[in-house]
Design a protein around this motif. Structure first.
Motif, PDB file in Angstrom:
ATOM      1  N   TYR A  14     -67.428 -28.620 -76.574  1.00 36.52           N
ATOM      2  CA  TYR A  14     -67.601 -29.747 -77.501  1.00 36.52           C
ATOM      3  C   TYR A  14     -69.081 -30.028 -77.785  1.00 36.52           C
ATOM      4  O   TYR A  14     -69.901 -30.015 -76.861  1.00 36.52           O
ATOM      5  CB  TYR A  14     -66.954 -31.012 -76.903  1.00 36.52           C
ATOM      6  N   VAL A  15     -69.391 -30.248 -79.043  1.00 41.37           N
ATOM      7  CA  VAL A  15     -70.729 -30.758 -79.410  1.00 41.37           C
ATOM      8  C   VAL A  15     -70.584 -31.856 -80.446  1.00 41.37           C
ATOM      9  O   VAL A  15     -69.626 -31.851 -81.243  1.00 41.37           O
ATOM     10  CB  VAL A  15     -71.661 -29.697 -80.071  1.00 41.37           C
ATOM     11  N   ASP A  16     -71.541 -32.760 -80.475  1.00 38.33           N
ATOM     12  CA  ASP A  16     -71.565 -33.759 -81.549  1.00 38.33           C
ATOM     13  C   ASP A  16     -71.869 -33.037 -82.858  1.00 38.33           C
ATOM     14  O   ASP A  16     -72.583 -32.024 -82.872  1.00 38.33           O
ATOM     15  CB  ASP A  16     -72.660 -34.807 -81.280  1.00 38.33           C
ATOM     16  N   GLN A  17     -71.368 -33.609 -83.966  1.00 38.27           N
ATOM     17  CA  GLN A  17     -71.490 -32.853 -85.218  1.00 38.27           C
ATOM     18  C   GLN A  17     -72.940 -32.637 -85.660  1.00 38.27           C
ATOM     19  O   GLN A  17     -73.269 -31.582 -86.208  1.00 38.27           O
ATOM     20  CB  GLN A  17     -70.683 -33.512 -86.340  1.00 38.27           C
ATOM     21  N   ASN A  18     -73.811 -33.609 -85.393  1.00 35.56           N
ATOM     22  CA  ASN A  18     -75.210 -33.404 -85.815  1.00 35.56           C
ATOM     23  C   ASN A  18     -75.860 -32.232 -85.072  1.00 35.56           C
ATOM     24  O   ASN A  18     -76.621 -31.453 -85.655  1.00 35.56           O
ATOM     25  CB  ASN A  18     -76.027 -34.697 -85.671  1.00 35.56           C
ATOM     26  N   VAL A  19     -75.498 -32.050 -83.808  1.00 37.42           N
ATOM     27  CA  VAL A  19     -76.032 -30.919 -83.017  1.00 37.42           C
ATOM     28  C   VAL A  19     -75.427 -29.614 -83.539  1.00 37.42           C
ATOM     29  O   VAL A  19     -76.118 -28.608 -83.726  1.00 37.42           O
ATOM     30  CB  VAL A  19     -75.685 -31.104 -81.512  1.00 37.42           C
ATOM     31  N   GLN A  20     -74.132 -29.668 -83.820  1.00 36.98           N
ATOM     32  CA  GLN A  20     -73.416 -28.476 -84.323  1.00 36.98           C
ATOM     33  C   GLN A  20     -74.029 -28.006 -85.648  1.00 36.98           C
ATOM     34  O   GLN A  20     -74.301 -26.814 -85.825  1.00 36.98           O
ATOM     35  CB  GLN A  20     -71.934 -28.840 -84.528  1.00 36.98           C
ATOM     36  N   VAL A  21     -74.259 -28.950 -86.550  1.00 34.83           N
ATOM     37  CA  VAL A  21     -74.817 -28.601 -87.864  1.00 34.83           C
ATOM     38  C   VAL A  21     -76.182 -27.937 -87.680  1.00 34.83           C
ATOM     39  O   VAL A  21     -76.461 -26.884 -88.257  1.00 34.83           O
ATOM     40  CB  VAL A  21     -74.972 -29.863 -88.759  1.00 34.83           C
ATOM     41  N   GLN A  22     -77.023 -28.538 -86.861  1.00 34.07           N
ATOM     42  CA  GLN A  22     -78.385 -28.008 -86.682  1.00 34.07           C
ATOM     43  C   GLN A  22     -78.354 -26.607 -86.069  1.00 34.07           C
ATOM     44  O   GLN A  22     -79.045 -25.700 -86.542  1.00 34.07           O
ATOM     45  CB  GLN A  22     -79.201 -28.971 -85.790  1.00 34.07           C
ATOM     46  N   ARG A  23     -77.511 -26.405 -85.048  1.00 30.90           N
ATOM     47  CA  ARG A  23     -77.443 -25.081 -84.407  1.00 30.90           C
ATOM     48  C   ARG A  23     -76.885 -24.042 -85.372  1.00 30.90           C
ATOM     49  O   ARG A  23     -77.331 -22.899 -85.387  1.00 30.90           O
ATOM     50  CB  ARG A  23     -76.609 -25.140 -83.119  1.00 30.90           C
ATOM     51  N   LEU A  24     -75.914 -24.461 -86.174  1.00 32.49           N
ATOM     52  CA  LEU A  24     -75.317 -23.526 -87.141  1.00 32.49           C
ATOM     53  C   LEU A  24     -76.334 -23.144 -88.220  1.00 32.49           C
ATOM     54  O   LEU A  24     -76.460 -21.972 -88.601  1.00 32.49           O
ATOM     55  CB  LEU A  24     -74.066 -24.168 -87.757  1.00 32.49           C
ATOM     56  N   MET A  25     -77.086 -24.146 -88.703  1.00 29.43           N
ATOM     57  CA  MET A  25     -78.121 -23.868 -89.718  1.00 29.43           C
ATOM     58  C   MET A  25     -79.159 -22.905 -89.152  1.00 29.43           C
ATOM     59  O   MET A  25     -79.560 -21.946 -89.820  1.00 29.43           O
ATOM     60  CB  MET A  25     -78.804 -25.181 -90.146  1.00 29.43           C
ATOM     61  N   ASP A  26     -79.572 -23.147 -87.909  1.00 29.58           N
ATOM     62  CA  ASP A  26     -80.605 -22.297 -87.288  1.00 29.58           C
ATOM     63  C   ASP A  26     -80.081 -20.891 -87.051  1.00 29.58           C
ATOM     64  O   ASP A  26     -80.738 -19.909 -87.374  1.00 29.58           O
ATOM     65  CB  ASP A  26     -81.055 -22.885 -85.930  1.00 29.58           C
ATOM     66  N   ARG A  27     -78.874 -20.783 -86.483  1.00 31.65           N
ATOM     67  CA  ARG A  27     -78.355 -19.459 -86.128  1.00 31.65           C
ATOM     68  C   ARG A  27     -78.050 -18.615 -87.362  1.00 31.65           C
ATOM     69  O   ARG A  27     -78.430 -17.456 -87.434  1.00 31.65           O
ATOM     70  CB  ARG A  27     -77.086 -19.585 -85.266  1.00 31.65           C
ATOM     71  N   ASP A  28     -77.354 -19.208 -88.335  1.00 29.11           N
ATOM     72  CA  ASP A  28     -76.930 -18.426 -89.506  1.00 29.11           C
ATOM     73  C   ASP A  28     -77.940 -18.488 -90.658  1.00 29.11           C
ATOM     74  O   ASP A  28     -77.698 -17.904 -91.712  1.00 29.11           O
ATOM     75  CB  ASP A  28     -75.546 -18.903 -90.000  1.00 29.11           C
ATOM     76  N   LYS A  29     -79.030 -19.199 -90.441  1.00 31.98           N
ATOM     77  CA  LYS A  29     -80.075 -19.357 -91.482  1.00 31.98           C
ATOM     78  C   LYS A  29     -79.452 -19.794 -92.811  1.00 31.98           C
ATOM     79  O   LYS A  29     -79.601 -19.158 -93.852  1.00 31.98           O
ATOM     80  CB  LYS A  29     -80.868 -18.056 -91.642  1.00 31.98           C
TER      81      LYS A  29
END
Ligand SMILES: CC(C)(COP(=O)(O)OP(=O)(O)OC[C@H]1O[C@@H](n2cnc3c(N)ncnc32)[C@H](O)[C@@H]1O)[C@@H](O)C(=O)NCCC(=O)NCCS
Ligand SMILES: Nc1ncnc2c1ncn2[C@@H]1O[C@H](COP(=O)(O)OP(=O)(O)OP(=O)(O)O)[C@@H](O)[C@H]1O
Length: 194
Positions: A131-146
């Motif tokens: 589980y992650v909070d959505q703001n953390v999820q969004v940031q990690r997804l943006m960083d990982r998938d550029k």
């Protein structure tokens, strides 16, 4: 014991799997199974190309996952069509691997992103949710998938909300903190069952 490890896109399932593997767990990875079943000329590759056309192919005939992703993460009907074609075949393969590996292993961890959406709960003794909070999820997804914010949100919104997935979970592995904190949490969970 069969554990279904799930979560949302970029919630940290692969990272949790990596730590569990370091602790000696055997992992079945549904994304890897899906990629392998969709290799050129395989039955599932044929079905997907029939449905979405040759425009989703790269020059070497492999499926352009970026292009297919752009289609399905922006169109719920297209996603439903892909899921309808892929899920029965992926689930059958997961079941086959689980059957083989469970004969020689006491604990099996199966990393399945769409475990709840694809109605696979009954295959497992326990469901673990990363589980992650959505703001953390969004940031990690943006960083990982550029990718930009809007694309990240479209991918996240194509899945069942993590808050809703919590209802199905026997254990929740929280991944809002550092990787070290996650590793410690994974070790705690592993010690409880091994
Ligand atoms: C949609 C595709 C082309 C995107 O490819 P891409 O390389 O960008 O991503 P990858 O395969 O590494 O998957 C990354 C994550 O995307 C999410 N995801 C993948 N497929 C789907 C889907 N059909 N619906 C919602 N989320 C999905 C999962 O969280 C997954 O962990 C690809 O994931 C695919 O072919 N999916 C269909 C097969 C499937 O359902 N896989 C999930 C296994 S349960
Ligand atoms: N605790 C953490 N701190 C910082 N970065 C993290 C943490 N956990 C995971 N990450 C990073 O976040 C990204 C998503 O993690 P990971 O790939 O493990 O997620 P996933 O759930 O397997 O994703 P997918 O559903 O797309 O397969 C990766 O770039 C990973 O390195």
């Amino acid at each position: 014991m069969k554990v279904g490890l799930t979560g949302g896109i970029a919630s940290g399932k692969s990272t949790v799997s990596k730590y569990l593997k370091e602790l000696g767990a055997l992992i079945i990875d549904a994304d890897k199974i899906a990629h392998s079943l969709m290799k050129p000329e395989k039955k599932l590759w044929q079905r997907v190309v029939e449905e979405f056309g040759e425009k989703i192919l790269l020059d070497n005939n492999t499926i352009d996952r970026k292009k297919l992703g752009e289609i399905i993460f922006n169109n719920s009907k297209a996603k439903a069509r892909l899921d309808e074609i892929t899920h029965p075949i992926i689930i059958a393969k997961i079941e086959e691997e689980m059957e083989q590996l469970s004969q020689e292993n006491d604990i099996l961890i199966v990393d399945v992103p769409l475990l709840i959406e694809a109605d696979m709960i009954d295959l497992f003794d326990e469901i673990w949710l990363v589980y992650v909070d959505q703001n953390v999820q969004v940031q990690r997804l943006m960083d990982r998938d550029k990718i930009d914010y809007q694309k990240a949100i479209s991918k996240i919104n194509s899945q069942m909300p993590l808050e809703e997935k919590k209802r199905y979970a026997d254990r929740i592995i929280s991944n809002n903190g550092t990787e070290e904190e996650l590793k410690a949490e994974v070790m705690r969970v592993w010690q409880k069952i091994s």
